[in-house]
Each structure stands twice: as C-alpha cells, then as structure tokens.
Scaffold this motif. Sequence first.
Motif, PDB file in Angstrom:
ATOM      1  N   PRO A 227      33.801  54.031  41.062  1.00 55.94           N
ATOM      2  CA  PRO A 227      34.993  54.753  40.625  1.00 55.94           C
ATOM      3  C   PRO A 227      36.147  53.788  40.368  1.00 55.94           C
ATOM      4  O   PRO A 227      36.272  52.774  41.038  1.00 55.94           O
ATOM      5  N   ALA A 228      36.942  54.104  39.367  1.00 54.41           N
ATOM      6  CA  ALA A 228      38.088  53.260  39.031  1.00 54.41           C
ATOM      7  C   ALA A 228      39.066  53.257  40.202  1.00 54.41           C
ATOM      8  O   ALA A 228      39.308  54.278  40.829  1.00 54.41           O
ATOM      9  N   VAL A 229      39.596  52.093  40.488  1.00 56.17           N
ATOM     10  CA  VAL A 229      40.556  51.955  41.569  1.00 56.17           C
ATOM     11  C   VAL A 229      41.935  51.791  40.948  1.00 56.17           C
ATOM     12  O   VAL A 229      42.130  50.958  40.089  1.00 56.17           O
ATOM     13  N   ALA A 230      42.864  52.603  41.389  1.00 56.12           N
ATOM     14  CA  ALA A 230      44.229  52.508  40.884  1.00 56.12           C
ATOM     15  C   ALA A 230      44.935  51.331  41.542  1.00 56.12           C
ATOM     16  O   ALA A 230      44.768  51.079  42.733  1.00 56.12           O
ATOM     17  N   ALA A 231      45.704  50.631  40.749  1.00 55.41           N
ATOM     18  CA  ALA A 231      46.476  49.508  41.275  1.00 55.41           C
ATOM     19  C   ALA A 231      47.582  50.033  42.182  1.00 55.41           C
ATOM     20  O   ALA A 231      48.094  51.131  41.982  1.00 55.41           O
ATOM     21  N   VAL A 232      47.936  49.263  43.159  1.00 53.68           N
ATOM     22  CA  VAL A 232      49.059  49.589  44.021  1.00 53.68           C
ATOM     23  C   VAL A 232      50.324  49.341  43.204  1.00 53.68           C
ATOM     24  O   VAL A 232      50.403  48.364  42.459  1.00 53.68           O
ATOM     25  N   ALA A 233      51.304  50.209  43.334  1.00 53.27           N
ATOM     26  CA  ALA A 233      52.550  50.062  42.576  1.00 53.27           C
ATOM     27  C   ALA A 233      53.158  48.680  42.796  1.00 53.27           C
ATOM     28  O   ALA A 233      53.100  48.134  43.904  1.00 53.27           O
ATOM     29  N   ALA A 234      53.738  48.138  41.731  1.00 55.20           N
ATOM     30  CA  ALA A 234      54.295  46.785  41.775  1.00 55.20           C
ATOM     31  C   ALA A 234      55.344  46.612  42.864  1.00 55.20           C
ATOM     32  O   ALA A 234      55.471  45.540  43.445  1.00 55.20           O
ATOM     33  N   ASP A 235      56.087  47.665  43.180  1.00 58.02           N
ATOM     34  CA  ASP A 235      57.142  47.553  44.190  1.00 58.02           C
ATOM     35  C   ASP A 235      56.696  47.995  45.585  1.00 58.02           C
ATOM     36  O   ASP A 235      57.446  47.921  46.539  1.00 58.02           O
ATOM     37  N   ASN A 236      55.453  48.429  45.725  1.00 61.71           N
ATOM     38  CA  ASN A 236      54.907  48.845  47.011  1.00 61.71           C
ATOM     39  C   ASN A 236      54.408  47.610  47.749  1.00 61.71           C
ATOM     40  O   ASN A 236      53.665  46.815  47.199  1.00 61.71           O
ATOM     41  N   THR A 237      54.812  47.451  49.005  1.00 60.25           N
ATOM     42  CA  THR A 237      54.358  46.297  49.801  1.00 60.25           C
ATOM     43  C   THR A 237      53.640  46.727  51.080  1.00 60.25           C
ATOM     44  O   THR A 237      53.485  45.932  52.006  1.00 60.25           O
TER      45      THR A 237
ATOM     46  N   SER B 151      50.613  43.785  35.425  1.00 61.65           N
ATOM     47  CA  SER B 151      50.824  44.403  36.737  1.00 61.65           C
ATOM     48  C   SER B 151      52.280  44.761  37.027  1.00 61.65           C
ATOM     49  O   SER B 151      52.552  45.631  37.848  1.00 61.65           O
ATOM     50  N   GLY B 152      53.212  44.060  36.403  1.00 58.37           N
ATOM     51  CA  GLY B 152      54.628  44.302  36.681  1.00 58.37           C
ATOM     52  C   GLY B 152      55.087  43.723  38.010  1.00 58.37           C
ATOM     53  O   GLY B 152      56.196  43.977  38.461  1.00 58.37           O
ATOM     54  N   ILE B 153      54.241  42.921  38.630  1.00 56.30           N
ATOM     55  CA  ILE B 153      54.536  42.365  39.952  1.00 56.30           C
ATOM     56  C   ILE B 153      55.468  41.166  39.852  1.00 56.30           C
ATOM     57  O   ILE B 153      55.337  40.337  38.968  1.00 56.30           O
TER      58      ILE B 153
ATOM     59  N   LEU C 105      53.312  39.025  48.190  1.00 58.32           N
ATOM     60  CA  LEU C 105      52.255  38.047  48.448  1.00 58.32           C
ATOM     61  C   LEU C 105      51.527  38.360  49.754  1.00 58.32           C
ATOM     62  O   LEU C 105      50.304  38.241  49.837  1.00 58.32           O
ATOM     63  N   PHE C 106      52.267  38.772  50.765  1.00 57.00           N
ATOM     64  CA  PHE C 106      51.691  39.128  52.063  1.00 57.00           C
ATOM     65  C   PHE C 106      50.680  40.268  51.881  1.00 57.00           C
ATOM     66  O   PHE C 106      49.572  40.233  52.413  1.00 57.00           O
ATOM     67  N   GLN C 107      51.074  41.250  51.105  1.00 59.99           N
ATOM     68  CA  GLN C 107      50.190  42.385  50.831  1.00 59.99           C
ATOM     69  C   GLN C 107      48.994  41.927  49.985  1.00 59.99           C
ATOM     70  O   GLN C 107      47.851  42.293  50.263  1.00 59.99           O
ATOM     71  N   TYR C 108      49.242  41.143  48.951  1.00 62.46           N
ATOM     72  CA  TYR C 108      48.199  40.679  48.036  1.00 62.46           C
ATOM     73  C   TYR C 108      47.145  39.843  48.764  1.00 62.46           C
ATOM     74  O   TYR C 108      45.943  40.015  48.544  1.00 62.46           O
TER      75      TYR C 108
ATOM     76  N   VAL D 237      45.625  44.236  42.646  1.00 61.08           N
ATOM     77  CA  VAL D 237      45.477  44.083  41.192  1.00 61.08           C
ATOM     78  C   VAL D 237      43.990  44.271  40.851  1.00 61.08           C
ATOM     79  O   VAL D 237      43.257  43.295  40.675  1.00 61.08           O
ATOM     80  N   PRO D 238      43.541  45.527  40.777  1.00 62.49           N
ATOM     81  CA  PRO D 238      42.141  45.754  40.395  1.00 62.49           C
ATOM     82  C   PRO D 238      41.881  45.144  39.018  1.00 62.49           C
ATOM     83  O   PRO D 238      42.659  45.329  38.099  1.00 62.49           O
ATOM     84  N   GLY D 239      40.828  44.366  38.915  1.00 60.16           N
ATOM     85  CA  GLY D 239      40.509  43.709  37.655  1.00 60.16           C
ATOM     86  C   GLY D 239      41.022  42.287  37.579  1.00 60.16           C
ATOM     87  O   GLY D 239      40.823  41.613  36.573  1.00 60.16           O
ATOM     88  N   THR D 240      41.667  41.799  38.643  1.00 58.36           N
ATOM     89  CA  THR D 240      42.102  40.402  38.651  1.00 58.36           C
ATOM     90  C   THR D 240      40.886  39.496  38.600  1.00 58.36           C
ATOM     91  O   THR D 240      39.803  39.868  39.057  1.00 58.36           O
ATOM     92  N   LYS D 241      41.051  38.296  38.038  1.00 53.28           N
ATOM     93  CA  LYS D 241      39.957  37.327  38.005  1.00 53.28           C
ATOM     94  C   LYS D 241      39.765  36.666  39.367  1.00 53.28           C
ATOM     95  O   LYS D 241      38.749  36.035  39.610  1.00 53.28           O
ATOM     96  N   MET D 242      40.749  36.818  40.248  1.00 56.62           N
ATOM     97  CA  MET D 242      40.672  36.156  41.549  1.00 56.62           C
ATOM     98  C   MET D 242      39.570  36.791  42.390  1.00 56.62           C
ATOM     99  O   MET D 242      39.605  37.977  42.696  1.00 56.62           O
ATOM    100  N   SER D 243      38.594  35.970  42.784  1.00 62.10           N
ATOM    101  CA  SER D 243      37.457  36.488  43.533  1.00 62.10           C
ATOM    102  C   SER D 243      37.639  36.394  45.049  1.00 62.10           C
ATOM    103  O   SER D 243      36.808  36.879  45.797  1.00 62.10           O
ATOM    104  N   PHE D 244      38.706  35.782  45.508  1.00 65.43           N
ATOM    105  CA  PHE D 244      38.992  35.642  46.932  1.00 65.43           C
ATOM    106  C   PHE D 244      39.119  37.026  47.570  1.00 65.43           C
ATOM    107  O   PHE D 244      39.834  37.887  47.067  1.00 65.43           O
ATOM    108  N   ALA D 245      38.431  37.246  48.678  1.00 63.94           N
ATOM    109  CA  ALA D 245      38.435  38.550  49.342  1.00 63.94           C
ATOM    110  C   ALA D 245      39.722  38.822  50.106  1.00 63.94           C
ATOM    111  O   ALA D 245      40.049  39.972  50.389  1.00 63.94           O
TER     112      ALA D 245
END
Length: 178
Positions: free
Chosen positions: A55-65, A130-132, A139-142, A150-158
């Motif tokens: 299922p598609a995952v919605a991105a967390v809002a840019a201003d949500n931490t 993303s508008g981030i 960054l702490f949240q990310y 950021v669903p769909g980011t190229k970053m593979s780090f878990a």
Amino acid sequence: MDVVSMTRFGRVSFGVACAALALAACAKKADNEETSSTTSTTTATAPAAAPAAAPAVAAVAADNTDTLAGVKFASYTGDAKKGEADFITCKTCHAIEAGVNKIGPSLHGVVGRKAGIIPGYTYSAANKNSGITWTEEKLFQYLEGPQRIVPGTKMSFAGWPTDPQKRADVIAYLKSNS
C-alpha cells in the motif's frame, strides 16, 4: 578439500556476501525517464495474477516533527564528538565537505537547508518535492526512519529508530561542520 581449507573458503564467501549486500544497500536507484517508461511498460503487460503491491505510504507533513517513539529533539543534548564517530555509518554514501556528492548528496550545511537543492546531485522526486527544510527537529525525525518521512527517497538507510541520542549526536556533528 580439507577442513581448514573449507573453513577459510566459508569465511571468504561470507565476507564477499556481506560486502555485496553493503554495496547493494547503498546503490543508487536510477531516477530517469527510461526507467520509468520501462517500469510502465512492464506494469502494463504484467499478468492479472501479479502479487499485490504494498500500500502507498503517505509522506509525513514537511512541518511535522513527531517521532514514532514520541521523543523530542529538545530532550537531548547532542555531542558532536560522539556524532563524528556515529557518522561513520553515513560516510559510505555522504561527505561532510561542501560540494562533495557521493551516492548521496553532501551534508555540509544541511541544518537549515531546503531538501533537494544541492547542485550536481540527482535527487528522487519524493525528496525534491517534499517541501522539507532540514531543521534539527526534522533531521531528528528523519534519522529515526527516512522512508517514513520521505517515502520514495533513494536513501536506503533504515535509520536509528531506537537510539535518539545517536540521532542527536550526529545532528550536532553535522551542525558543527557547516
């Protein structure tokens, strides 16, 4: 083959397999139209009995931490020296020096920077759109789970979901090198 030779062969095979997995985890995803059109063609001709997509995952809002664990960045004091040691995990894909892009973009000056703007780096559409703005809190949240933010980011780090102190330390290190 004698037992000693088999043991050495097993260790070498294991080492090669680990190295291959590490490289695969950091590999860049192709982010161009050719890949998109190939994917579209493949999807269009796929049989009806194909396995269901996740299922598609919605991105967390840019201003949500908000973090999954409910912890806040303000509750931690980052230690840049410890963060430098923890940054070893990031060094495979990122450089701290300005203008040095690797598999991932340079993280020089990342604190306070808008996402997806480093010249010479090809970002995923998800990151670019993303508008981030990379505040310490974002960054702490990310770093808790990049794919969640950021669903769909190229970053593979878990991420470091269970170690908020490590996240705060790395952020202090990044901030000290800006």
